[in-house]
Design a protein around this motif. Structure first.
Motif, mmCIF file in Angstrom:
data_model
loop_
_atom_site.group_PDB
_atom_site.id
_atom_site.type_symbol
_atom_site.label_atom_id
_atom_site.label_comp_id
_atom_site.label_asym_id
_atom_site.label_seq_id
_atom_site.Cartn_x
_atom_site.Cartn_y
_atom_site.Cartn_z
ATOM 1 N N GLY A 151 0.743 -1.175 -0.045
ATOM 2 C CA GLY A 151 0.069 -0.058 0.144
ATOM 3 C C GLY A 151 0.913 1.040 -0.022
ATOM 4 O O GLY A 151 1.908 1.416 -0.705
ATOM 5 N N TYR A 152 0.547 2.238 0.895
ATOM 6 C CA TYR A 152 1.544 3.307 0.889
ATOM 7 C C TYR A 152 2.774 3.144 1.475
ATOM 8 O O TYR A 152 2.995 2.097 2.151
ATOM 9 C CB TYR A 152 0.814 4.197 2.229
ATOM 10 N N ASN A 179 2.780 11.206 -1.626
ATOM 11 C CA ASN A 179 2.483 9.951 -0.983
ATOM 12 C C ASN A 179 3.281 8.972 -1.243
ATOM 13 O O ASN A 179 2.883 7.672 -1.485
ATOM 14 C CB ASN A 179 0.895 9.821 -0.997
ATOM 15 N N SER A 234 5.205 5.377 -7.335
ATOM 16 C CA SER A 234 4.499 4.041 -7.239
ATOM 17 C C SER A 234 5.542 2.739 -7.070
ATOM 18 O O SER A 234 6.515 2.859 -7.694
ATOM 19 C CB SER A 234 4.183 4.087 -8.831
ATOM 20 N N ASP A 283 -4.968 2.619 5.024
ATOM 21 C CA ASP A 283 -4.412 1.881 3.856
ATOM 22 C C ASP A 283 -4.837 0.656 3.698
ATOM 23 O O ASP A 283 -5.096 -0.161 4.343
ATOM 24 C CB ASP A 283 -2.667 1.814 4.043
ATOM 25 N N GLY A 318 -1.797 11.191 -7.319
ATOM 26 C CA GLY A 318 -2.160 10.923 -5.670
ATOM 27 C C GLY A 318 -3.109 11.969 -5.427
ATOM 28 O O GLY A 318 -2.813 13.180 -5.845
ATOM 29 N N SER A 343 -10.026 9.746 -6.081
ATOM 30 C CA SER A 343 -8.921 8.785 -5.872
ATOM 31 C C SER A 343 -9.022 7.399 -6.069
ATOM 32 O O SER A 343 -10.215 7.138 -5.997
ATOM 33 C CB SER A 343 -8.291 9.057 -4.248
ATOM 34 N N SER A 348 -7.206 5.399 -4.789
ATOM 35 C CA SER A 348 -6.369 4.648 -3.668
ATOM 36 C C SER A 348 -7.490 3.576 -3.203
ATOM 37 O O SER A 348 -7.029 2.664 -2.688
ATOM 38 C CB SER A 348 -5.796 5.833 -2.770
ATOM 39 N N LYS A 349 -8.624 4.386 -2.594
ATOM 40 C CA LYS A 349 -9.418 3.556 -1.656
ATOM 41 C C LYS A 349 -10.457 2.949 -2.442
ATOM 42 O O LYS A 349 -11.031 1.860 -2.157
ATOM 43 C CB LYS A 349 -10.117 4.565 -0.615
ATOM 44 N N PHE A 375 -5.189 1.484 -4.992
ATOM 45 C CA PHE A 375 -4.017 2.011 -5.617
ATOM 46 C C PHE A 375 -3.004 2.816 -4.761
ATOM 47 O O PHE A 375 -2.363 3.722 -5.186
ATOM 48 C CB PHE A 375 -4.470 3.042 -6.761
ATOM 49 N N THR A 376 -3.433 2.682 -3.356
ATOM 50 C CA THR A 376 -2.422 3.503 -2.288
ATOM 51 C C THR A 376 -0.709 3.168 -2.759
ATOM 52 O O THR A 376 -0.124 4.158 -2.550
ATOM 53 C CB THR A 376 -2.621 3.121 -1.096
ATOM 54 N N ARG A 433 -0.733 4.581 -7.248
ATOM 55 C CA ARG A 433 -0.607 5.838 -7.253
ATOM 56 C C ARG A 433 -1.306 6.298 -8.326
ATOM 57 O O ARG A 433 -0.720 6.314 -9.339
ATOM 58 C CB ARG A 433 0.971 6.620 -7.147
#
Lengths: 409, 409
Positions: A71-72, A292, A295, B43, B107, B246, B248-249, B253-254, B257
């Protein structure tokens, strides 16, 4: 109605490359079927090499399973990449850069544009002229300049005029400035700062307590022995310099997106009371608040550049572009052009023929030879009468472009 | 010595999540072998779904051959992604957003932090309290606030206190402000703004000629029919709102990106003379000067979310997290906790027991149950006495965390 940041309104026309894009698109629309050869934007054309592609796929595959999912990541970049860069890009050349002084990002354009945020708005900036527009525009947007004059120079910025006579090396400022952008190998002129030049800059910066922003995006094109690839090869540079690196030109990452910058922990600024402040800490706060992380699969791909196979493959691609550069340089010289660069840089900087203005030559080249280059004037007032050709092209493009130019000029 | 941007020095301690990270790392080092369960940072933990992975690999493969290689892409994002997003995220919900009003980025944290650059420095900003720290910190860094007081509130910012009594929905400002951050479904409280709430905000913004910055990062977790997923579902919003999206959630894609924001061309600000200025144009200039496009394979992967298979797979992952949310919500309620959120958002917002402060509860939860959450106070003064749990975890983690919490509290 919400008030806008009026500094944006000071910016002269569009950013250079979109403007070129508009002219080329208009020409193409008016002349369907004509084949346009692009030696304009400094964008690579060769595929990523096999070792990099393999690591890229592996990175994607890690995201395909919960067990290996990422993830992050750390905002500053994964240790595997920072450590590889510290070893290969610095330690191997006798320069000291710690892995935690490296901040990985999604691109050097962002880094170059964002770094100014950690300096006070009344800091005075010096830039070369001609210059990569991002160094200037980002400071205009922040409000660090006044309006532009007719030649496009912004009030409050210090311009270091790079002339043919001085080999396009920027002179030291003749009065105090707080920070300076340097780019070597240079975009757009293709010139390079040698050890003695860099020593003079570091010594000047130490004396003036100024910060050097050293853009080494093109270091992998240096072919001459003894030319430093990093400012940190110069003793004392850790206290005065921030360095910018990019995988875009080194390894063909313009579409993949990865870069990094280095801020040594020895580098300090000060607050209004004169108290020392770590620029590393400020940038770390900036980077972790407003970014953040790059990638994960892209960072995996970038790390593969540092493997023995990766290095070999990437070097072969750079060599290919440098052969293009030699061809362009020799081809233009044969046709009577005055040319610089192309020996330690992928850019050829040529004097426009017949006293044409840069944009006039751009239009003539486009209209008569269907070749796209970059007008020197787009890089600043001192670029007027000059023109940049890029060697980032397929060989057939280079050869045909030279033939067409030969026919027209 | 170069003067630093002293606005950075106003920032209270570290950014919230690095601070949590430090405490967890310290605890883990002191208690080797203990298994820490993480429901803290928002995350994701589930792998990218097969359709997305396949497209990601294809994007990488395109970079492996000269014929399909992609260098610099459009700074604003590839048309294939912008068009898919315009259709599926807006047109399909009856909202009008053109593809060229969408700006793809690497992001949403970057977008949220950067958007303030297009407003004048003396613009007045209102934020919810509690609030996602990036909205605030980016404005502090820019100099749009004074120093913070003891509760962490910055002078010059307008705080819209979200209370239990009002369902954690921010009240309309009682005096003029120039721009407002709204987040729905909300991070951290898990509350959601319904149609009537959004209509009131749009109507207020039109009256005040203010700009709404609408963060819809969690829209895919809305489960209730009739709750708008986009501010542009509200008539008149195109003249007053910027929306942030986003992947991400939405799609895990956290680590990959990718995100985007929308600025309708109908949205205007003004200069000091009152002359209208297009915010779309200003952002386009910002984006093309300071950003070089999101990674091509990542954009390919993001576009795959919009295929029928991709949508189905991504929805299944969101459903999985929302089942976690239900479990956490029900489990805590059964144990006597007062909880909100978790029905249209992946976050559960709970009142700390025994009148504990947020950080006290954080430390107690970490020390006694080895569960990591996020202290409400980290999101602002009004978050004191509250705590956020995230449902982004594997099912076993959620179940075990609930058991441990039950044993301790």
């Amino acid at each position: 109605m919400a008030r806008v940041n009026e500094n944006f309104l000071k910016l002269k026309s569009g950013y250079l490359f979109p403007e070129i894009g508009r002219r080329v698109t208009a020409y193409a629309a008016a002349h369907p079927g004509e084949r346009i050869l692009r030696l304009g934007i400094g964008d690579v054309v060769r595929a990523l090499p096999p070792t990099v592609i393999r690591a890229f796929h592996e990175g994607v595959e890690d995201l395909a399973r919960d067990e290996s999912f990422k993830g992050y990541g750390p905002e500053q970049g994964y240790a595997f990449l920072r450590e590889a860069a510290a070893r290969a890009d610095f330690a191997a050349r006798g320069a000291r850069v710690e892995a935690d002084e490296i901040f990985v990002s999604d691109g050097s354009k962002c880094d170059c544009a964002n770094i100014q945020e950690i300096f006070s708005l009344d800091s005075v900036l010096a830039v070369s002229d001609p210059v990569y527009p991002v160094y200037v525009d980002s400071n205009v947007m922040a409000g660090r300049t006044g309006p532009a004059d007719e030649s496009g120079r912004y009030a409050g910025l210090v311009y270091l005029r790079c002339t043919e006579a001085s080999g396009f090396r920027p002179p030291l400022p003749d009065h105090h400035v707080d920070f300076v952008w340097l780019c070597s190998p240079n975009n757009p002129t293709g010139s390079v700062l040698r050890r003695a030049d860099l020593e003079a800059w570091v010594s000047w910066a130490r004396r003036e307590k100024a910060v050097l922003l050293f853009d080494a995006a093109y270091e992998s094109y240096i072919r001459e022995e003894g030319v430093p690839h990093s400012i940190y090869e110069i003793p004392g540079a850790r206290e005065v310099a921030i360095e910018f690196r990019s995988y875009s030109k080194t390894a063909g990452f313009t579409g993949a997106r990865c870069a990094y910058l280095v801020i040594p922990k020895d580098l300090k600024g000060c607050d209004a009371a004169g108290k020392e402040v770590s620029l590393h800490s400020l940038w770390n706060r900036r980077h972790s608040t407003k970014f953040n992380g790059a990638s994960y699969p892209v960072q995996k791909a970038a790390a593969a550049i540092y493997t023995p196979e990766g290095r070999h493959e990437v070097r072969a691609i750079a060599d290919f572009y440098m052969e293009n550069a030699s061809l362009i340089r020799a081809g233009l010289q044969k046709r009577g052009f005055t040319v610089y660069g192309g020996d330690n840089a992928p850019y050829i900087w040529l004097k426009t023929p017949k006293g044409l203005g840069s944009w006039e030559f751009f239009d003539e080249l486009l209209n008569r030879a269907q070749v796209v280059g970059t007008p020197g004037a787009g890089f600043g007032a001192a670029g007027e009468g000059w023109f940049r050709l890029s060697s980032f092209a397929q060989r057939t493009t280079v050869i045909e472009a030279l033939e067409r130019i030969g026919r027209v000029f």
